[in-house]
Motif scaffolding. Structure first.
Motif, short mmCIF file in Angstrom:
data_model
loop_
_atom_site.label_atom_id
_atom_site.label_comp_id
_atom_site.label_asym_id
_atom_site.label_seq_id
_atom_site.Cartn_x
_atom_site.Cartn_y
_atom_site.Cartn_z
N ILE A 290 6.08 6.47 12.72
CA ILE A 290 5.79 5.03 12.72
C ILE A 290 4.38 4.79 13.23
N LYS A 291 4.00 5.47 14.29
CA LYS A 291 2.65 5.31 14.85
C LYS A 291 1.58 5.67 13.82
N ASP A 292 1.78 6.79 13.13
CA ASP A 292 0.80 7.23 12.13
C ASP A 292 0.64 6.19 11.03
N ALA A 293 1.78 5.65 10.58
CA ALA A 293 1.73 4.66 9.50
C ALA A 293 1.05 3.38 9.94
N ILE A 294 1.35 2.91 11.13
CA ILE A 294 0.74 1.68 11.64
C ILE A 294 -0.77 1.84 11.78
N ARG A 295 -1.16 3.00 12.25
CA ARG A 295 -2.60 3.25 12.44
C ARG A 295 -3.33 3.16 11.10
N GLU A 296 -2.78 3.81 10.08
CA GLU A 296 -3.42 3.80 8.75
C GLU A 296 -3.40 2.39 8.16
N ALA A 297 -2.24 1.73 8.24
CA ALA A 297 -2.12 0.39 7.66
C ALA A 297 -3.04 -0.61 8.36
N SER A 298 -3.21 -0.48 9.65
CA SER A 298 -4.09 -1.39 10.38
C SER A 298 -5.52 -1.29 9.88
N ALA B 220 0.83 -1.20 0.00
CA ALA B 220 0.00 0.00 0.00
C ALA B 220 0.87 1.25 0.00
N LYS B 221 0.44 2.23 -0.79
CA LYS B 221 1.01 3.57 -0.71
C LYS B 221 0.24 4.34 0.36
N LEU B 222 0.81 4.45 1.52
CA LEU B 222 0.13 5.15 2.60
C LEU B 222 0.20 6.65 2.40
N THR B 223 -0.80 7.34 2.92
CA THR B 223 -0.71 8.81 2.94
C THR B 223 0.14 9.28 4.11
N SER B 224 0.29 8.44 5.12
CA SER B 224 1.17 8.77 6.25
C SER B 224 2.59 8.89 5.74
N LYS B 225 3.25 9.97 6.11
CA LYS B 225 4.57 10.26 5.60
C LYS B 225 5.66 9.77 6.54
N GLY B 226 6.76 9.35 5.93
CA GLY B 226 7.94 9.08 6.72
C GLY B 226 8.61 10.38 7.10
N ILE B 227 9.83 10.29 7.55
CA ILE B 227 10.55 11.47 7.99
C ILE B 227 12.00 11.35 7.54
N GLY B 228 12.62 12.48 7.25
CA GLY B 228 14.03 12.48 6.89
C GLY B 228 14.26 12.22 5.42
N ARG B 229 15.41 11.65 5.14
CA ARG B 229 15.90 11.50 3.78
C ARG B 229 15.02 10.60 2.92
N TRP B 230 14.34 9.63 3.53
CA TRP B 230 13.53 8.67 2.77
C TRP B 230 12.03 8.89 2.98
N GLY B 231 11.66 10.11 3.33
CA GLY B 231 10.26 10.41 3.56
C GLY B 231 9.39 10.22 2.33
#
Length: 665
Positions: A293-301, A233-244
């Motif tokens: 990480i929390k934001d991404a897990i919440r969306e993916a769940s 899945a392409k999440l809308t939740s964003k990472g952080i830093g160089r690989w965001g």
């Protein structure tokens, strides 16, 4: 970079001298005057941040040497300096990559223990099954160790390409371990993965493009195999830093939510919806903030439970990579650090997934992570020696016998007038007089010898001013660059492009420090320059508590002693991403394992010879030798070389072809 509330500023004890007129020491002389007894290993620990990034594997002993505890806090340590000396006696030249197998085992065990603890704490009804992404380090012995150490935990592998799939299929022999198949896929890739089920493998093909859905359906029909499938899945939740940018609608890999629904519909039409068992996402490597990480897990769940509601046979949730490494030891959300630990990471994943599944009344999935960086980074240390230095000479030249040019007299007067109350003004005067001297030289009014004396006087002024500046609590803005222009260059037996490519390409920070003499004050400030004839072949960014620093504190070289530096936490990505700039090849590598008698050498992997690297660019060693032989024969006939000289040339040429691409000392 932010600071932990319990962290105190570094207080570096610096060497001072009272500069007398006419006798300012040179930079090299300054280093030799440091009081060894006034410097402690605790100050070295603080300066190089080793207790932050090195815990629990690296520390400093009473002899001032870096020690390695490959089993972490479970006991047993090695003196790294003594180990390097012993390996050199075995004819293993520097640079030398030392891999500690026990560290690799410890990282796997720690990760699994953290998830086991989180599962018990939250009474999670599922299990954890980690996989190692082969792309982080494809070296044969390392992958073999990973599989062996992972067997008690049913630890699997992740392949991101067809060649990596071939490695994984041949290497993974653990019953029940997962093989996650990521990356771009063609028919051959998908068919190979499906057929691997017949030999007891458990490959899960992660669909990342809609085209792969159709290929998988066709392959299943042709082979008569019910595949194990997942969607990324392409999440809308964003990472952080160089690989965001690894997540979001424009990410390179994965399916948007509308595309995931299309994939579900196509699989349902093909009567393969029960094959869809996994949801995968990846928001980037080195996620420094736990909130991302929390934001991404919440969306993916939520996506996971909705897929289950659509009728998919959901069994697995793959949270991808991202578990960060604290390269600078600051424990912050700085890109080279992280503001959480491994247990925090496991807790948040388990808690979020459990909550979502309970609310939706969906069976909790088996949790999967692809934590390559966190597993592989610590296990290797790159050791390299310093070949020489380029130092700024700050010694005052003796006065001339005759009356000197006015510009030289002005520089002498400036030097002798430097005091605490006027050093800033004196600095600008010295710059002005130096610039005037160069201008006079360019127009023919100053001799080369006088220009040389002018530059010597300028550097003497800078050296005297620097001694004053080092004692000041506040440094004026116009003097902030003084420490850079006065810095030494340490020439290292290394290719940055081969052994630390991320340092060059993306300004990745790695801990770099001497592995010995840490009970002595490092009085030099330096940048590192490698062997390549490229201006980018340097390291000029180093870890620091407050920010990235542009100079590294090092010791002055001793004429009869080697000086060894270590680059730490480089076990992920660096080996495979290195290139052959100037044809510097792979370094020597050795695998060390703790034993009841100290340690044993499990494997020695010799670095590239010159013949091997020349072969990479299509040169044949025999043809090269024959070409030189013909040239020497022609020179012999013309009387331009003696027979002894020609044989010496051929001998050196042939010996070089069989030798290491790096320099020997």
């Amino acid at each position: 970079m932010g600071l932990d509330s319990t962290t105190e500023d570094i207080d570096i004890k610096r060497f001072t001298i009272e500069a007398q007129e006419g006798d300012t020491p040179s930079a090299q002389e300054n280093g030799s005057l440091g009081d060894r007894q006034s410097w402690t290993i605790e100050q070295s620990e603080e300066l190089y941040r080793i207790n932050g990034w090195g815990e629990p594997y690296f520390s400093i002993n009473a002899a001032g040497h870096v020690t390695v505890s490959p089993k972490g806090d479970r006991g047993g340590s090695l003196d790294l300096f003594e180990l390097v000396q012993a390996l050199r006696k075995r004819n293993l030249g520097l640079p030398l990559l030392i891999r500690f197998s026990d560290i690799l085992q410890d990282r796997i065990e720690r990760l699994n223990a953290c998830f086991s603890k989180a599962i018990a704490r939250y009474k999670y009804p599922g299990v954890y099954r980690g996989v190692f992404p082969v792309k982080c380090n494809q070296q044969k012995h390392l992958i073999a160790d990973l599989v062996r150490f992972g067997q008690p935990h049913k630890f699997g592998l992740e392949a991101g390409s067809k060649p990596e799939l071939l490695i994984a299929l041949a290497s993974l022999t653990t019953p029940g371990a997962l093989l996650i198949c990521n990356g771009y896929k063609d028919q051959e890739y998908i068919e190979t993965a499906m057929l691997a089920q017949r030999v007891g493998q458990r490959p899960i093909i992660v669909l990342e493009q809609l085209e792969e859905v159709d290929i998988a359906i066709a392959a299943s029909r042709n082979l008569g195999i019910q595949p194990l499938l997942g969607v990324r899945a392409k999440l809308t939740s964003k990472g952080i830093g160089r690989w965001g940018g690894s997540s979001g609608d424009r990410a390179k890999f994965g399916l948007t939510v509308p595309e995931i629904v299309q994939a579900v519909d196509r699989l349902q039409e093909a009567d393969l919806l029960s094959s869809l068992q996994l949801l995968h996402f990846h928001i980037g490597s080195q996620i420094s903030a736990i909130s991302a990480i929390k934001d991404a897990i919440r969306e993916a769940s939520q996506i996971y439970v909705e897929l289950a509601k659509l009728g998919a046979n959901m069994q697995y949730l793959d949270v991808g990579g991202g578990l960060a490494v604290d390269y600078d030891g600051s424990k912050t959300n700085f890109h080279a650090s992280k503001n959480y630990n491994m247990q925090n990471y496991a807790n948040d994943i388990v808690a979020e997934v459990k909550e979502a599944c309970e609310e939706a009344q969906v069976h909790a999935p088996t949790l999967i992570s692809e934590s390559g960086r966190a597993i592989a980074s610590h296990q290797s240390v790159l050791i390299f020696d310093v070949l020489g230095t380029s130092d700024v000479t700050t010694a005052l030249p003796p006065p001339a016998a005759n009356k000197e040019h006015l510009i030289l007299r002005n520089l002498y007067e400036t030097y002798h007038s430097i005091r605490v109350d006027n050093y800033q003004e004196a600095y600008h005067d010295a710059i002005q007089f130096k610039d005037e001297a160069i201008s006079l030289f360019n127009f023919g009014y100053l001799s080369l010898r006088d220009r040389s004396r002018a530059e010597q006087l300028y550097w003497a002024c800078c050296g005297k001013i620097q001694q004053i500046v080092r004692q000041q609590e506040y440094v004026p803005d116009d003097l902030e660059e003084l420490h850079k222009i006065m810095a030494s260059i340490y020439y290292i037996n290394l290719s940055v492009f081969q052994s630390a490519p991320d340092s060059w390409a993306i300004d990745q920070l790695f801990p770099i420090m001497p592995i010995h003499r840490l009970d002595e004050e490092p009085t030099q400030r330096a940048t590192l320059a490698d062997l390549t004839c490229d201006s980018d072949g340097k390291i000029h960014q180093f870890i620091d508590l407050l920010d990235v620093k542009d100079l590294l504190e090092l010791h002055p070289l001793k004429p009869t002693e080697p000086y060894y530096l270590g680059m730490f936490l480089g076990g992920a990505y660096q080996e495979i991403m290195g290139n052959l700039h100037n044809l510097f090849g792979d370094t020597n590598a050795v695998h060390i394992k703790m034993s009841p008698k100290g340690y044993q050498i499990e494997h020695v992997v010799k670095g590239d010879t010159m013949t091997e690297v020349l072969g990479y660019v299509q040169y044949d060693a025999e043809d090269l030798v024959e070409s030189i032989r013909k040239q020497t024969e022609g020179a012999l006939q013309d009387g331009r070389i003696t027979l002894e000289e020609s044989q010496r040339l051929l001998q050196n040429y042939e010996q070089s072809l069989s030798g290491y691409t790096y320099l020997s000392r």
